[in-house]
Design a protein around this motif. Structure first.
Motif, short mmCIF file in Angstrom:
data_model
loop_
_atom_site.label_atom_id
_atom_site.label_comp_id
_atom_site.label_asym_id
_atom_site.label_seq_id
_atom_site.Cartn_x
_atom_site.Cartn_y
_atom_site.Cartn_z
N ILE A 1 -4.79 -7.58 -4.87
CA ILE A 1 -4.26 -5.74 -5.20
C ILE A 1 -3.58 -5.49 -6.46
CG2 ILE A 1 -3.32 -6.00 -2.35
CD1 ILE A 1 -0.45 -6.13 -3.11
N LEU B 1 0.57 -1.60 0.13
CA LEU B 1 -0.29 0.35 0.17
C LEU B 1 1.21 1.14 0.07
CD1 LEU B 1 -2.90 -0.68 2.64
CD2 LEU B 1 -2.85 -1.73 -0.41
N ARG C 1 -2.32 -2.31 -9.06
CA ARG C 1 -1.46 -0.82 -9.00
C ARG C 1 -0.53 -0.55 -10.03
NH1 ARG C 1 3.29 2.68 -10.00
NH2 ARG C 1 4.05 4.07 -8.06
N ARG D 1 -3.60 -0.51 -4.75
CA ARG D 1 -5.14 -0.75 -3.72
C ARG D 1 -5.60 -2.17 -3.89
NH1 ARG D 1 -9.35 -0.06 -6.95
NH2 ARG D 1 -9.49 -0.50 -9.26
N ILE D 2 -6.08 -1.96 -2.71
CA ILE D 2 -6.99 -3.32 -2.70
C ILE D 2 -8.50 -3.18 -3.63
CG2 ILE D 2 -8.21 -4.60 -1.05
CD1 ILE D 2 -6.49 -3.62 1.28
N ILE D 3 -8.15 -4.64 -3.81
CA ILE D 3 -9.40 -4.94 -4.63
C ILE D 3 -10.32 -5.50 -4.71
CG2 ILE D 3 -8.60 -4.09 -7.36
CD1 ILE D 3 -7.43 -6.47 -8.08
#
Ligand SMILES: CC(C)(COP(=O)(O)OP(=O)(O)OC[C@H]1O[C@@H](n2cnc3c(N)ncnc32)[C@H](O)[C@@H]1OP(=O)(O)O)[C@@H](O)C(=O)NCCC(=O)NCCS
Length: 167
Positions: A163, A137, A165, A142-144
């Motif tokens: 995650i 992070l 990016r 980002r967490i999906i």
């Protein structure tokens, strides 16, 4: 720590395993459950995908590998649909954590990934691996989503956090 980030070489197999196998043996950070032999690691490096990226971080002072990071193409089957997506993995010696080794690897790997045409990176992180999640992070991931009870390790279910990016 003064670090050199360079491509992994065949002869790095033993040093890479000196980092990876103790992490596997702890049983808390990765879904890998079985330590690798030097021969298997040499085969892995030898047949590493041409579009992949395999970096090691060398402590200049000790001339010792203290971490590594790799990106492999997302698709392992015959399609070009995911050519822009890489799957990333990061491992730093248990003895050298929180000294910026991960950060240095990310800097070099993001740059190399852009040069090789990747547009996004993807990874699974164990939900109980708070250090890895915080690290990714902090690097713009980002967490999906969460794949629930996705891994079963020593009889215990572990969720996997997905995650991504953009590069
Ligand atoms: C995750 C891992 C690669 C991080 O490497 P590292 O070299 O320790 O990370 P860095 O020192 O570069 O830390 C970069 C930032 O990430 C975050 N971070 C790293 N470890 C953290 C922790 N334990 N708790 C909270 N934040 C953390 C911080 O924001 C940190 O910046 P700061 O130290 O200036 O606050 C390392 O802990 C590791 O190898 N873990 C075992 C293997 C693993 O879990 N791999 C991920 C699976 S793909």
């Amino acid at each position: 720590m003064d670090l050199l980030i360079r491509d992994a070489q065949l002869d790095d197999a033993e040093a890479i395993l000196a980092i990876l196998n103790p992490i596997i043996e702890v049983g808390a950070y990765t879904v890998l459950t079985t330590p690798f032999s030097v021969e298997a690691e040499r085969e892995f490096i030898l047949h590493f995908p041409q579009r992949g990226i395999f970096h090691v971080a060398v402590c200049r002072h000790k001339q010792e590998i203290v971490g590594f990071q790799n990106i492999e193409p997302f698709a392992t089957y015959n399609t070009s649909a995911f050519d822009h997506v890489g799957v990333i993995g990061t491992y730093v010696s248990l003895l050298c954590r929180r000294q910026g080794i991960g950060r240095s690897l990310f800097n070099a790997t993001f740059e190399a990934a852009r040069c090789k045409g990747y547009e996004k990176l993807f990874a699974y992180v164990r939900a109980d691996n708070t250090a890895a999640l915080a690290t990714y992070l902090s690097q713009g991931f980002r967490i999906i989503g969460t794949a629930q009870r996705h891994a079963k390790i020593n009889g215990r279910y572990v969720d996997e956090i997905m995650i991504e990016r953009a590069l």
